[in-house]
Design a protein around this motif. Sequence first.
Motif, PDB file in Angstrom:
ATOM      1  N   HIS A  11      19.902 -21.127 -32.612  1.00  0.00           N
ATOM      2  CA  HIS A  11      20.389 -19.561 -32.043  1.00  0.00           C
ATOM      3  C   HIS A  11      20.330 -18.074 -32.741  1.00  0.00           C
ATOM      4  O   HIS A  11      19.930 -17.567 -31.663  1.00  0.00           O
ATOM      5  CB  HIS A  11      21.730 -20.121 -32.193  1.00  0.00           C
ATOM      6  CG  HIS A  11      22.923 -19.159 -31.855  1.00  0.00           C
ATOM      7  ND1 HIS A  11      23.084 -18.521 -30.584  1.00  0.00           N
ATOM      8  CD2 HIS A  11      23.348 -17.769 -32.575  1.00  0.00           C
ATOM      9  CE1 HIS A  11      24.666 -17.763 -30.065  1.00  0.00           C
ATOM     10  NE2 HIS A  11      24.026 -17.322 -31.352  1.00  0.00           N
ATOM     11  N   LEU A  12      19.584 -18.255 -33.865  1.00  0.00           N
ATOM     12  CA  LEU A  12      19.535 -17.014 -33.789  1.00  0.00           C
ATOM     13  C   LEU A  12      18.225 -16.153 -33.397  1.00  0.00           C
ATOM     14  O   LEU A  12      18.481 -14.687 -33.199  1.00  0.00           O
ATOM     15  CB  LEU A  12      19.721 -16.851 -35.921  1.00  0.00           C
ATOM     16  CG  LEU A  12      20.740 -17.637 -36.626  1.00  0.00           C
ATOM     17  CD1 LEU A  12      20.231 -17.018 -38.169  1.00  0.00           C
ATOM     18  CD2 LEU A  12      21.769 -15.991 -36.361  1.00  0.00           C
ATOM     19  N   ILE A  13      17.370 -17.342 -33.581  1.00  0.00           N
ATOM     20  CA  ILE A  13      15.922 -16.456 -32.859  1.00  0.00           C
ATOM     21  C   ILE A  13      16.110 -16.339 -31.610  1.00  0.00           C
ATOM     22  O   ILE A  13      15.786 -14.623 -30.839  1.00  0.00           O
ATOM     23  CB  ILE A  13      14.528 -17.676 -32.865  1.00  0.00           C
ATOM     24  CG1 ILE A  13      14.381 -17.780 -34.164  1.00  0.00           C
ATOM     25  CG2 ILE A  13      13.902 -17.642 -31.572  1.00  0.00           C
ATOM     26  CD1 ILE A  13      13.436 -19.115 -34.315  1.00  0.00           C
ATOM     27  N   SER A  14      17.093 -16.947 -30.644  1.00  0.00           N
ATOM     28  CA  SER A  14      17.522 -16.677 -29.142  1.00  0.00           C
ATOM     29  C   SER A  14      18.506 -15.098 -29.227  1.00  0.00           C
ATOM     30  O   SER A  14      17.921 -14.114 -28.199  1.00  0.00           O
ATOM     31  CB  SER A  14      18.763 -17.802 -29.214  1.00  0.00           C
ATOM     32  OG  SER A  14      19.060 -16.991 -27.303  1.00  0.00           O
ATOM     33  N   LEU A  15      19.091 -14.842 -30.117  1.00  0.00           N
ATOM     34  CA  LEU A  15      19.808 -13.576 -30.434  1.00  0.00           C
ATOM     35  C   LEU A  15      18.736 -12.174 -30.512  1.00  0.00           C
ATOM     36  O   LEU A  15      19.023 -11.329 -29.779  1.00  0.00           O
ATOM     37  CB  LEU A  15      20.772 -13.650 -31.135  1.00  0.00           C
ATOM     38  CG  LEU A  15      22.245 -14.273 -30.509  1.00  0.00           C
ATOM     39  CD1 LEU A  15      23.331 -14.558 -32.105  1.00  0.00           C
ATOM     40  CD2 LEU A  15      23.052 -13.503 -30.220  1.00  0.00           C
ATOM     41  N   VAL A 136       6.794 -21.716 -35.637  1.00  0.00           N
ATOM     42  CA  VAL A 136       8.259 -21.941 -34.302  1.00  0.00           C
ATOM     43  C   VAL A 136       7.531 -22.893 -33.338  1.00  0.00           C
ATOM     44  O   VAL A 136       7.969 -23.517 -32.888  1.00  0.00           O
ATOM     45  CB  VAL A 136       9.379 -21.287 -34.729  1.00  0.00           C
ATOM     46  CG1 VAL A 136      10.222 -21.516 -33.836  1.00  0.00           C
ATOM     47  CG2 VAL A 136      10.058 -21.253 -35.823  1.00  0.00           C
ATOM     48  N   ILE A 137       6.746 -21.495 -33.033  1.00  0.00           N
ATOM     49  CA  ILE A 137       5.982 -21.850 -31.372  1.00  0.00           C
ATOM     50  C   ILE A 137       5.380 -23.211 -31.328  1.00  0.00           C
ATOM     51  O   ILE A 137       5.324 -23.400 -30.372  1.00  0.00           O
ATOM     52  CB  ILE A 137       5.535 -20.390 -31.711  1.00  0.00           C
ATOM     53  CG1 ILE A 137       7.323 -18.662 -31.265  1.00  0.00           C
ATOM     54  CG2 ILE A 137       4.922 -20.265 -30.205  1.00  0.00           C
ATOM     55  CD1 ILE A 137       5.873 -17.992 -30.830  1.00  0.00           C
ATOM     56  N   ILE A 143       6.395 -30.317 -29.375  1.00  0.00           N
ATOM     57  CA  ILE A 143       7.877 -31.223 -29.610  1.00  0.00           C
ATOM     58  C   ILE A 143       7.529 -31.456 -27.550  1.00  0.00           C
ATOM     59  O   ILE A 143       7.594 -32.119 -27.218  1.00  0.00           O
ATOM     60  CB  ILE A 143       8.778 -31.026 -29.419  1.00  0.00           C
ATOM     61  CG1 ILE A 143       9.089 -30.679 -31.086  1.00  0.00           C
ATOM     62  CG2 ILE A 143      10.244 -31.093 -28.605  1.00  0.00           C
ATOM     63  CD1 ILE A 143       9.885 -30.095 -31.506  1.00  0.00           C
ATOM     64  N   ALA A 144       7.358 -30.310 -26.948  1.00  0.00           N
ATOM     65  CA  ALA A 144       7.167 -30.033 -25.314  1.00  0.00           C
ATOM     66  C   ALA A 144       6.046 -30.924 -24.695  1.00  0.00           C
ATOM     67  O   ALA A 144       6.030 -31.557 -23.828  1.00  0.00           O
ATOM     68  CB  ALA A 144       7.193 -28.597 -24.481  1.00  0.00           C
ATOM     69  N   GLY A 145       4.721 -31.363 -25.243  1.00  0.00           N
ATOM     70  CA  GLY A 145       3.760 -32.000 -25.019  1.00  0.00           C
ATOM     71  C   GLY A 145       4.118 -32.826 -25.220  1.00  0.00           C
ATOM     72  O   GLY A 145       3.974 -34.153 -24.376  1.00  0.00           O
ATOM     73  N   ALA A 146       4.915 -33.452 -25.966  1.00  0.00           N
ATOM     74  CA  ALA A 146       5.322 -34.888 -26.850  1.00  0.00           C
ATOM     75  C   ALA A 146       6.013 -35.254 -25.346  1.00  0.00           C
ATOM     76  O   ALA A 146       6.121 -36.308 -24.988  1.00  0.00           O
ATOM     77  CB  ALA A 146       5.587 -34.715 -28.201  1.00  0.00           C
ATOM     78  N   GLU A 147       7.552 -34.595 -25.193  1.00  0.00           N
ATOM     79  CA  GLU A 147       7.641 -35.066 -24.787  1.00  0.00           C
ATOM     80  C   GLU A 147       7.314 -35.433 -23.159  1.00  0.00           C
ATOM     81  O   GLU A 147       8.197 -36.350 -22.324  1.00  0.00           O
ATOM     82  CB  GLU A 147       9.724 -34.358 -24.200  1.00  0.00           C
ATOM     83  CG  GLU A 147      10.174 -34.104 -25.704  1.00  0.00           C
ATOM     84  CD  GLU A 147      11.140 -33.834 -25.561  1.00  0.00           C
ATOM     85  OE1 GLU A 147      11.605 -32.553 -25.000  1.00  0.00           O
ATOM     86  OE2 GLU A 147      11.768 -32.893 -26.827  1.00  0.00           O
ATOM     87  N   ALA A 159       2.262 -33.564 -42.025  1.00  0.00           N
ATOM     88  CA  ALA A 159       0.641 -33.952 -41.659  1.00  0.00           C
ATOM     89  C   ALA A 159       0.926 -33.622 -40.259  1.00  0.00           C
ATOM     90  O   ALA A 159      -0.152 -33.099 -39.703  1.00  0.00           O
ATOM     91  CB  ALA A 159       0.439 -34.286 -42.839  1.00  0.00           C
ATOM     92  N   ASP A 160       1.233 -34.652 -39.616  1.00  0.00           N
ATOM     93  CA  ASP A 160       0.773 -34.899 -38.312  1.00  0.00           C
ATOM     94  C   ASP A 160       1.631 -33.352 -37.343  1.00  0.00           C
ATOM     95  O   ASP A 160       1.266 -33.341 -35.681  1.00  0.00           O
ATOM     96  CB  ASP A 160       1.450 -36.198 -37.921  1.00  0.00           C
ATOM     97  CG  ASP A 160       1.835 -37.356 -38.088  1.00  0.00           C
ATOM     98  OD1 ASP A 160      -0.028 -37.536 -39.715  1.00  0.00           O
ATOM     99  OD2 ASP A 160       1.831 -37.508 -38.662  1.00  0.00           O
ATOM    100  N   ARG A 161       1.922 -32.800 -37.894  1.00  0.00           N
ATOM    101  CA  ARG A 161       3.085 -32.073 -37.015  1.00  0.00           C
ATOM    102  C   ARG A 161       1.959 -29.966 -37.083  1.00  0.00           C
ATOM    103  O   ARG A 161       0.898 -30.103 -38.050  1.00  0.00           O
ATOM    104  CB  ARG A 161       5.061 -31.229 -37.503  1.00  0.00           C
ATOM    105  CG  ARG A 161       5.257 -32.259 -37.053  1.00  0.00           C
ATOM    106  CD  ARG A 161       6.442 -31.609 -37.053  1.00  0.00           C
ATOM    107  NE  ARG A 161       7.260 -32.644 -37.829  1.00  0.00           N
ATOM    108  CZ  ARG A 161       8.559 -32.444 -38.018  1.00  0.00           C
ATOM    109  NH1 ARG A 161       9.055 -30.889 -38.033  1.00  0.00           N
ATOM    110  NH2 ARG A 161       9.355 -33.205 -38.897  1.00  0.00           N
ATOM    111  N   PRO A 162       1.835 -29.467 -36.377  1.00  0.00           N
ATOM    112  CA  PRO A 162       0.904 -28.315 -36.172  1.00  0.00           C
ATOM    113  C   PRO A 162       1.678 -27.372 -37.203  1.00  0.00           C
ATOM    114  O   PRO A 162       2.213 -27.620 -37.855  1.00  0.00           O
ATOM    115  CB  PRO A 162       1.726 -27.177 -34.906  1.00  0.00           C
ATOM    116  CG  PRO A 162       2.643 -28.429 -34.008  1.00  0.00           C
ATOM    117  CD  PRO A 162       3.115 -29.295 -34.605  1.00  0.00           C
TER     118      PRO A 162
END
Length: 163
Positions: A11-15, A136-137, A143-147, A159-162
């Motif tokens: 939410h804070l990033i969106s603001l 974060v990006i 996540i978008a690629g995984a979905e 370790a499996d994440r970016p």
Amino acid sequence: MDQNVLSTPGHLISLAARGFARLSETRLKPLGFGVGHLPVLIALRDGRASTQRDLARFARIEQPPMAQMLTRMERDGLILRVADPADGRSSRITLTEMAKARLPDAVAALLRGNEEVLSNFTDAEAGQLSDLLMRVIANLDWIAGAEASSVPTIPANRADRPV
């Protein structure tokens, strides 16, 4: 868990993003640019993309909104489209001389805005904020690629994440 959703990073990033967009629009409008034009302008200036498909990929937006933006940019005299000699179905896109002339002022205005917003941050804090936002990006992209590939879970092992 009763976490205040208005205090979450998302939410804070969106603001913050909306605030930066308002500031940027105000400063870019007199130059004939919109904040959405920025990825296209930079990609064309730097030679990173020259087709609608590549620009959409670079800007991380779908083809239909990119097509609409390019139509408006062409109407406003910011870009030129010419038939691709190698592929008659495709167009090569370039910046107009007007866009090239105004782009340095636009970049300077955006950089000035960032400096103002981060004026009470140390250089180290500003760098850390940028690094954290890039992570974060990267996580959002992962996540978008995984979905998109129907992988329903996020690995528990960091370790499996970016990075």
